[in-house]
Every structure is written in C-alpha cells, then in structure tokens.
Scaffold this active site. Structure first.
Site, PDB file in Angstrom:
ATOM      1  N   GLU A 279       0.702  -1.078   0.148  1.00  0.00           N
ATOM      2  CA  GLU A 279      -0.089   0.038   0.155  1.00  0.00           C
ATOM      3  C   GLU A 279       0.814   1.211   0.004  1.00  0.00           C
ATOM      4  O   GLU A 279       0.304   2.240  -0.420  1.00  0.00           O
ATOM      5  CB  GLU A 279      -1.093   0.116   1.280  1.00  0.00           C
ATOM      6  N   HIS A 300       7.622 -27.157  -1.548  1.00  0.00           N
ATOM      7  CA  HIS A 300       7.106 -28.160  -2.276  1.00  0.00           C
ATOM      8  C   HIS A 300       5.852 -27.731  -3.197  1.00  0.00           C
ATOM      9  O   HIS A 300       4.972 -28.610  -3.702  1.00  0.00           O
ATOM     10  CB  HIS A 300       6.609 -29.538  -1.447  1.00  0.00           C
ATOM     11  N   LYS A 414     -14.078   0.874  -4.331  1.00  0.00           N
ATOM     12  CA  LYS A 414     -15.049   1.318  -3.315  1.00  0.00           C
ATOM     13  C   LYS A 414     -16.170   1.970  -3.989  1.00  0.00           C
ATOM     14  O   LYS A 414     -17.433   2.039  -3.986  1.00  0.00           O
ATOM     15  CB  LYS A 414     -14.518   2.043  -2.067  1.00  0.00           C
TER      16      LYS A 414
END
Length: 426
Positions: A279, A300, A414
């Site tokens: 951010e 793995h 948003k």
C-alpha cells in the site's frame, strides 16, 4: 538486540555519491517533516514520545477486559487489525490455549458465514468488542459492527455500552459521534499516523495487551529501533541498506519480492509486511509487489516457480537466530526412513541448513536474495522488527519518489461498489 542484513552480492558496489546525497535528503526531509506525506510522519518518534499515562490507561483497560470477558472481538480491516494480529500470532505459543481471554477478529472481510458462526460461538461467553475505524464508515468493519452492536445490546441491554470500546479519530467521524452518544470508552487514532503504521498506538496496543502480552517491552523494542535506525548512515543502518537493495533490484527488473520464513508464528507478520509495502509503494505504475511463503512447506509448491519461473523476483528471508522450544531428531533402530544421518540435529538447526541450501539453489537459478536476521521472537524483538520495516518502507518509497502514506488506488473498487449498490451521492 540487532537486525542484520545479508545480500547475495557486494552491497558496497551499489553505493555512490549521488545515492548518498539522495538518501541524506530523504533523511533530512523526514526529520524536518517536509517530505511527501509529512502529515503522516507521526510514527517516526512515536515510540519515544508515547505517554506513560496512555500506556497505563491501555494496560488498565486490557486488564479490565481480561477480568470481565472470555472473548475480545476486534473489529477492523487493513492496518486496523493486521498489526495486532501479527504481534499476537507471533507471540502466541502454538496449541497453547489462553484460558484468560481469546482475541477474535471481525470486520476484515464481508463473509456472512464467518460472522454468523462467530455470533453463535460467543453465546454463553462474556464478550467485549473493540471497534477500530478512524471514520466509522469503512464498509467492512461498519457492517460487522452493525451486527455485533445489535448482538451486544440484545444480550447485555443497558450495560452493553460498558462492553464496547471505540478506537477512532480524536475530533470527528461517525464512530466518534456514536461513542459520545452511547458513552463508549474511547481511544484515539493519532491524526498524523496512518493505519498501516499504527501498531504502536492504541489501535494495536489494546488488543495485544488484552491478549496478555507485554506492551511496555514491545514499545521498548520500537524505541530502541527508533534510536538505531533514526540516524543517517547508509553503510551501517540496516533500514537504509534494505531500502537501497530493494531500489537496486527494482531498477533491474526485479519487481516481485517474496518474504520467506521458516517460522509458522510469523505468518501474520508477513501479512502485515505485505500491506505495509504494497500500500505504501504501489503507485504511479511503480513499486515492488510483496508476496510471502512459508518454508519448507512452500518449497514443495511455489518453490518450483521460484527456482525455474520468470526471473522478475527476488527473495527476502526472515530468519530467527534463537528459538524458545525445539526438538532433536532421534536415532532409530531400523532406520527405515533413512534419517539416522540426521540423528542429534535439532529441527531449528535443520531449518538453518535448509535456508542456506535454498538461498544458494535459488541464487543459482537467477534469484537474488536478502537475509534479515533477528535474535529471537519476543515482545522486545518484534517491536524492534516492526519499526525497522516501517523505516525501511519509508526510505524505499521515497527512493521511488512516491508518497508512502497515501493510498489513492484503494478508493477505486469502493467507488464501483457504491455505484453498483446505489449508495446515496454515488
């Protein structure tokens, strides 16, 4: 207490008079608070300036929660929960149940099944709620608080207010207004400290203290880091060194950083680190994408890609020198699993060998690596490490000529949600 940095190349070759001048300018601008986003540089000297009165108030409140509740539900998202979650998970002993208080997080997603099961789980338990939001209108925590506030009022009636604690803006916001109206206990999110830098404020300290951990030691570690990393020395300051290494790798096309840890307890510290750097740096089409792996598990799975995939990534190992508990591999009579060659070796020592072997293999495959080593996992060292990352992140973003403290891109999704759900004004 120390943090050491190791790099797969000669660090001194990265240095130049021009870089030193740039770093010194960043240092001076931060110190004088004239840098980009200077309104949010309050974290710089917070560990050394936090008042004893606030710490005592947090401790007293935490002790009250522990004496009256079985569960503390912390409602928040992003920096409002990741810091405390990271510290609590790092300091908690696996499989060891805390009989005094359980800390549960909500509001970090919109998940009806999770919230419904949470409400069912807390029936029959004594509950306190700590809702954390600067505005009080952040969608995900606000939704969770709407349900939990109703639950608390239905269950506790007029005494519900004494079991709801608000951490919010000092001067404005919907949550502050509600807290005043209802008489909730309040703590403040400082105006000059953003969410992802807020773990050493009441945002992080109250849940950490309620979980039973020593916030005085946590702050002491951060204060020691403030002293250690708050000076300008690009040769001996690990926070600056880490930022310089990241910038050099970024400029050479390594745009993905993978934080690798061998300690399961540090999983949420890796999550906190991802928010901090992602951010802070991901702007203006710049920045390094932060990712994480747990070794040796992910050797793995993702280990294949790291070894042989695209060469646009580098690896940062977070290593712990000493651990509090360990096991030693025993010798077997029949040696059917062919492990007797490891007899007498501790599992921590095995992971140290695995680190060196993995780092060398990945380097041979074209993956540069950095190793960050801390002495041990406790409140003091975790506080020290978190502040180190904050300081390094600021330098790293400023080297990219980015404001580390805003997040304009977060608003895009948003806005679309609000439009699609026909929120008034949108």
């Amino acid at each position: 207490m120390d943090i050491t940095i190791g790099f797969s190349d000669d660090y001194t070759q990265l240095l130049s008079p021009e870089l030193e001048k740039r770093l010194e300018t960043i240092y001076n601008d931060m110190k004088s608070k004239t840098a980009f986003g200077s309104d949010y540089l309050g974290w710089l000297n917070w560990p050394s300036s936090i008042s004893q009165e606030l710490l005592e108030e947090i401790k007293t409140t935490a002790n009250h929660i522990r004496s009256t509740s079985d569960v503390l539900i912390v409602i928040g998202i992003g920096g409002s929960y990741l810091g405390s979650k990271a510290v609590i998970e790092a300091l908690s002993i696996p499989f060891e149940k805390n009989d005094s208080l359980e800390v549960i997080f909500a509001g970090h997603s919109v998940n009806g099944s999770y919230l419904k099961k949470l409400l069912k789980y807390i029936d029959g338990k004594e509950v306190t709620v700590n809702v954390i939001s600067k505005s009080g209108t952040t969608t995900e925590p606000a939704i969770a608080f709407r349900f939990l506030r109703q639950y608390m009022e239905n269950r506790y009636g007029s005494s519900a207010a004494s079991r709801i604690i608000v951490t919010t803006d000092q001067e404005k916001g919907a949550l502050r207004s509600l807290a005043i109206e209802q008489g909730y206990k309040r703590f403040v999110v400082p105006n000059d400290i953003g969410g992802r830098y807020s773990v050493f404020t009441a945002v992080g300290l109250l849940p950490i203290a309620a979980a039973g951990f020593n916030i005085i030691e946590l702050i002491a570690g951060a204060k020691k880091a403030e002293e250690q990393f708050g000076h300008f020395d690009m040769h001996n300051n690990p926070a600056i060194q880490y930022a310089v290494l990241r910038k050099r790798l970024h400029d050479n096309g390594y745009i993905i950083e993978i934080m690798a840890s061998f300690e399961e307890r540090l999983k949420y510290l890796q999550e906190w680190w991802k928010q901090l750097f992602g951010e802070s740096e991901g702007k203006n089409k710049k920045g390094i994408f932060p990712s994480s792996v747990q070794y040796s598990t992910d050797l793995h799975s993702l280990g294949q890609y790291i070894q042989d995939g695209q060469r646009n990534l580098f690896e940062t190992f977070l290593m712990v020198k000493n651990i509090d508990e360990d096991l030693t591999i025993l010798e077997s009579n029949n040696n059917g699993d062919e492990l007797n060659y490891l007899s007498g070796l501790s599992l921590h020592a095995f992971n140290k060998v695995c680190h060196e072997a993995t780092a060398n293999a990945h380097l041979d495959g074209g993956v540069p690596h950095i190793t960050i080593t801390i002495d041990q996992i406790d409140e003091m060292h975790i506080g020290h490490l978190l502040y180190f990352y904050m300081m390094a992140c600021a330098y790293s973003a400023y080297l990219l000529e980015i404001n580390p403290f805003d997040q304009p891109g977060v608003e895009a999704y948003k806005t679309n949600i609000f439009k699609m759900l026909k929120k008034p004004v949108y």
